[in-house]
Enzyme design. Structure first.
Site, PDB file in Angstrom:
ATOM      1  N   HIS A  42       0.829  -1.201   0.000  1.00  0.00           N
ATOM      2  CA  HIS A  42       0.000   0.000   0.000  1.00  0.00           C
ATOM      3  C   HIS A  42       0.868   1.258   0.000  1.00  0.00           C
ATOM      4  CE1 HIS A  42       0.982   0.333   4.225  1.00  0.00           C
ATOM      5  NE2 HIS A  42       0.362  -0.798   4.523  1.00  0.00           N
ATOM      6  N   HIS A  45       3.771   1.564   2.497  1.00  0.00           N
ATOM      7  CA  HIS A  45       4.943   0.775   2.109  1.00  0.00           C
ATOM      8  C   HIS A  45       5.751   1.538   1.056  1.00  0.00           C
ATOM      9  CE1 HIS A  45       2.437  -3.000   3.215  1.00  0.00           C
ATOM     10  NE2 HIS A  45       3.316  -2.788   4.183  1.00  0.00           N
ATOM     11  N   CYS A 150      -8.568 -12.962  21.997  1.00  0.00           N
ATOM     12  CA  CYS A 150      -9.864 -12.563  21.424  1.00  0.00           C
ATOM     13  C   CYS A 150     -10.124 -13.442  20.211  1.00  0.00           C
ATOM     14  CB  CYS A 150      -9.847 -11.094  21.010  1.00  0.00           C
ATOM     15  SG  CYS A 150     -11.230 -10.685  19.913  1.00  0.00           S
ATOM     16  N   CYS A 153     -10.351 -11.425  16.826  1.00  0.00           N
ATOM     17  CA  CYS A 153      -9.058 -10.988  16.267  1.00  0.00           C
ATOM     18  C   CYS A 153      -8.142 -12.173  16.040  1.00  0.00           C
ATOM     19  CB  CYS A 153      -8.290 -10.081  17.221  1.00  0.00           C
ATOM     20  SG  CYS A 153      -9.075  -8.593  17.702  1.00  0.00           S
ATOM     21  N   CYS A 167     -11.529  -6.925  24.722  1.00  0.00           N
ATOM     22  CA  CYS A 167     -10.712  -6.748  23.518  1.00  0.00           C
ATOM     23  C   CYS A 167     -10.737  -5.279  23.075  1.00  0.00           C
ATOM     24  CB  CYS A 167     -11.256  -7.636  22.399  1.00  0.00           C
ATOM     25  SG  CYS A 167     -10.640  -7.141  20.779  1.00  0.00           S
ATOM     26  N   HIS A 170     -12.677  -5.280  19.453  1.00  0.00           N
ATOM     27  CA  HIS A 170     -14.069  -5.699  19.336  1.00  0.00           C
ATOM     28  C   HIS A 170     -14.905  -5.439  20.576  1.00  0.00           C
ATOM     29  CE1 HIS A 170     -12.030  -8.103  16.228  1.00  0.00           C
ATOM     30  NE2 HIS A 170     -13.150  -7.911  15.570  1.00  0.00           N
ATOM     31  N   LYS A 317      -6.115   7.361   9.177  1.00  0.00           N
ATOM     32  CA  LYS A 317      -5.264   6.284   8.720  1.00  0.00           C
ATOM     33  C   LYS A 317      -5.895   5.668   7.465  1.00  0.00           C
ATOM     34  CE  LYS A 317      -2.923   2.383  10.513  1.00  0.00           C
ATOM     35  NZ  LYS A 317      -2.744   1.340  11.451  1.00  0.00           N
ATOM     36  N   LYS A 320      -8.248  -0.508   4.583  1.00  0.00           N
ATOM     37  CA  LYS A 320      -9.295  -1.176   3.791  1.00  0.00           C
ATOM     38  C   LYS A 320     -10.629  -1.075   4.503  1.00  0.00           C
ATOM     39  CE  LYS A 320      -7.947  -3.677   0.130  1.00  0.00           C
ATOM     40  NZ  LYS A 320      -6.515  -3.982   0.139  1.00  0.00           N
TER      41      LYS A 320
END
Ligand code: MSP
Length: 682
Positions: A42, A45, A150, A153, A167, A170, A317, A320
């Protein structure tokens, strides 16, 4: 080739002999983080590699023997699971991804000398070796690793990472797990690491990051769990192959394993001069890595350079889940490699976060690349063609456009790791050269010495410009050279003395752009739903509004930030029903002061027939995730009104929240609400 009076010319460009603050060996070894290939590369990177590439190229340019390493961090549970999902072996999985990373970096002209992959035998050999050295030093022992796991995750958290014993992502309750693991005595090296950081102010750049780490080092350091026996895609411990190395010993040792094989260049290049990394992995590079090196008796790297994060245009940030990702390949296809490189290096101040905005990129393309640089090249090429028949003899340096100060500034900023200032120094010289042409107006001069002198000065200035541009815009620098009849060599070649240049008209370097075709998630004929920004949040605090009987004043955690939101729910719900509850928030509602308390957003709910209220429920989604409707995309509007929201009917159907008959959902699943069919969300 050289025909000049050495003393005189060296006085012209003394900078070419200044190798700056680089290592005592006179070499420069620079590395980047090795990327996780669990997904495609992305923008973050790409940004990191281009920043490191600038420093590598700038050092090569001034004649320093440079080695530049990048690579991939290929082991671990996530990769193993992703490969399983695709029905292929982990090795086949990473091979496929590695090709994508390399393609991008090759397109970006990242001039790496070596590309290490942690699944390579040469890396296994060294990682095993450093583990054995640490163990031989008495710094590894077997124990039990405990974590709060979790299931959503699929990951364990430490106590301090949990939020209210749940968590952090979540909000689920977690289960305690206990596993056998090997540990590294990190605590033993706390004082040594701290004292190294204290006595080497250049070790961590920028200084604010250094202070952060020093303050964390004033607390006790726990030993570090360094192995796992619950998955096998990794490097087996030489003394207990039922365990593989877990993350950091494996990943960090890449910086040395790449120097050992295939050719052993360790002596020439270790210690590294600069590890370029992002701010999320600073602890590992400035504390764990030095502790490992102390234990294994290796010298410490000279510097850890921490760059900021690439954020979206609104400062969030890129992710996706959030749906605000700009794909570097799209930008490369729309503009060119050099444009993206320039934008990275010029716009984002070294060490700080930067916002990626296509509008800004478009603007800089036109004013800084096309107008300042592209036109200048075209002007001088045309003048030499039309007035001197395409050939020009120069004295070897730009008489009226002295460049020593620019060269010195540029390389000083290379040494202080302020690349954006190197770029600025170059651009101010470019503007000076433009101003010189405007001032001298060679097109008005008659043929003769005056004309020859002006054009020669500009041509020599162009040699300086092209050379200094090379670490920033390599293809453009080469094209300038091709048009004006010289090659880009080490900066030393600026001292080559009098020469004749044959000039050809090249294509415009930065052609005028037609209507932009790349729009980042900002569809023109947008569906009304796309104006909304709906995100998952969790209510963290609830207070009764002191000046309004019906309102609660709440703090809602959206994952990437916390908001103050007031809601008229006091008639329907109790504070304890709301506290800790996960909700869906309209986050782009124009903020307002509600009787003295800010309200920046609205919590979605429906009114039931019995007069009670049901909150919209995001299910298991992560905090900050966006609610979407299949087939609808577009960048949400900023600061919409309540009325704008009301124009977009959201309705309950079979306990799901729907828009135009389609369910709203997050990455994790649908968004629901316990209300009868047809109830309107408000
Ligand atoms: N594999 C580890 C690094 C091990 S180094 C011994 C890792 N990989 S990563 O793929 O998650 O990140 C690679 C690099 O990209 C890191 O330096 C990270 O900080 C950087 N970036 C990831 N997202 C970023 C942005 N949005 N912006 C800028 N850089 C960011 O961490």
């Amino acid at each position: 080739m050289k025909s000049f009076e050495a003393d005189q010319i060296h006085a012209e460009y003394p900078i070419v002999h200044n190798v700056g603050m680089n290592s005592a060996q006179g070499t420069f070894y620079i590395t980047t983080a090795i990327d996780y290939p669990n997904n495609v590369p992305h923008m973050g990177h790409a940004y990191e590699k281009v920043v490191a590439d600038f420093y590598a190229r700038a050092n090569r340019l001034r004649g320093v023997r440079t080695r530049f390493l990048i690579g991939l961090d290929e082991h671990g549970q996530k990769i193993q699971e992703a490969a399983q999902r695709d029905g292929i072996s982990p090795q086949a999985f990473v091979d496929e991804k590695a090709a994508k990373f390399r393609d991008l970096y090759d397109r970006l002209e990242v001039s790496y000398d070596d590309f290490i992959r942690t699944s390579e035998p040469r890396h296994h050999a060294f990682a095993t070796d450093i583990y054995s050295r640490i163990r031989a030093n008495g710094d590894i022992y077997k124990g039990f690793y405990e974590g709060d796991y979790c299931v959503s995750c699929e990951k364990a958290y430490t106590k301090s990472e949990l939020v209210g014993s749940k968590c952090p992502v979540h909000g689920n309750p977690t289960t305690v797990i206990r596993e056998e693991s090997y540990f590294f005595r990190l605590g033993k090296y706390r004082d040594a690491v701290r004292s190294h950081i204290e006595t080497h102010p250049e070790f961590i750049y920028p200084a604010e990051r250094r202070n952060e780490i020093l303050s964390r080092l004033s607390e006790d350091l726990l030993d570090l769990s360094i192995s796992r026996s619950t998955f096998m895609w990794g490097i087996p411990l030489p003394d207990d192959p039922t365990h593989v190395l877990y993350v950091w010993i494996d990943a960090l040792s890449n910086y040395i394993s790449a120097l050992k094989q295939p050719t052993d260049v360790f002596e020439a290049f270790w210690p590294a001069d600069c590890h370029v990394i992002g701010k999320d992995i600073i602890w590992f590079h400035t504390v764990i890595w030095p502790a490992m090196l102390f234990s294994a008796n290796y010298a410490l790297p000279r510097q850890v350079y921490v760059h900021g994060f690439m954020l979206d245009k609104d400062g969030r940030k890129m992710s996706k889940h959030v749906g605000n990702v700009v794909d570097p390949l799209d930008v490369l296809n729309e503009f060119s490699v050099d444009v993206l490189r320039y934008y990275f290096l010029r716009t984002f101040s070294s060490g700080l976060d930067g916002k990626f905005a296509l509008e800004d990129l478009e603007e800089r393309y036109q004013s800084e690349l096309a107008d300042d640089l592209g036109n200048l090249v075209m002007r001088i090429a045309k003048l030499v063609q039309s007035r001197l028949g395409g050939t020009i003899r120069t004295s070897g340096h730009p008489a009226d456009l002295a460049a020593q100060a620019t060269l010195r500034e540029y390389f000083d900023f290379v040494d202080t790791r302020e690349h954006h200032r190197s770029v600025e120094a170059l651009w101010s010289y470019i503007r000076k050269t433009n101003a010189y042409l405007n001032d001298k107006q060679p097109w008005k001069l008659s043929d003769g010495e005056a004309l020859q002198n002006v054009l020669a000065a500009v041509l020599e200035a162009m040699r300086v410009i092209a050379h200094l541009a090379f670490p920033i815009l390599p293809a453009t620098a080469r094209a300038i050279g091709a048009s004006l009849g010289f090659e880009i060599g080490p900066i030393e070649t600026l001292n080559n003395g009098p020469a004749t240049y044959k000039v050809a008209l090249g294509k415009p370097l930065f052609p005028r752009r037609e209507k932009p075709t790349l729009t980042v998630a900002s569809g023109e004929s947008r569906d009304p739903f796309s104006i909304l920004e709906l995100r998952v949040g969790r209510i963290e605090e609830v207070r009764e509004h002191p000046n309004a009987d019906t309102l609660f004043a709440m703090t809602v955690d959206l994952g990437f930030e916390k908001r103050s939101i007031c809601a008229g729910l006091r008639a329907h719900l109790k504070a304890e029903d709301l506290l800790g509850t996960r909700v869906v928030v309209l986050t782009n509602l124009r903020p307002a002061q509600l009787r003295g308390i800010e309200s920046a957003g609205m919590i979605l709910a429906t009114d039931k027939e019995d007069g009670t209220v049901a909150l919209v429920d995001p299910g298991n989604a992560r905090l900050g995730d966006v609610a979407t409707v299949e087939g609808i995309s577009g960048t949400p509007k900023m600061n919409i009104s309540k009325r704008d929201f009301e124009q977009v009917p959201l309705e309950i159907q079979a306990t799901k929240v729907t828009y135009a008959g389609k369910p709203l959902r997050t990455e994790t699943g649908p968004i629901s609400c316990e209300a009868p069919d047809g109830a309107r969300v408000r």
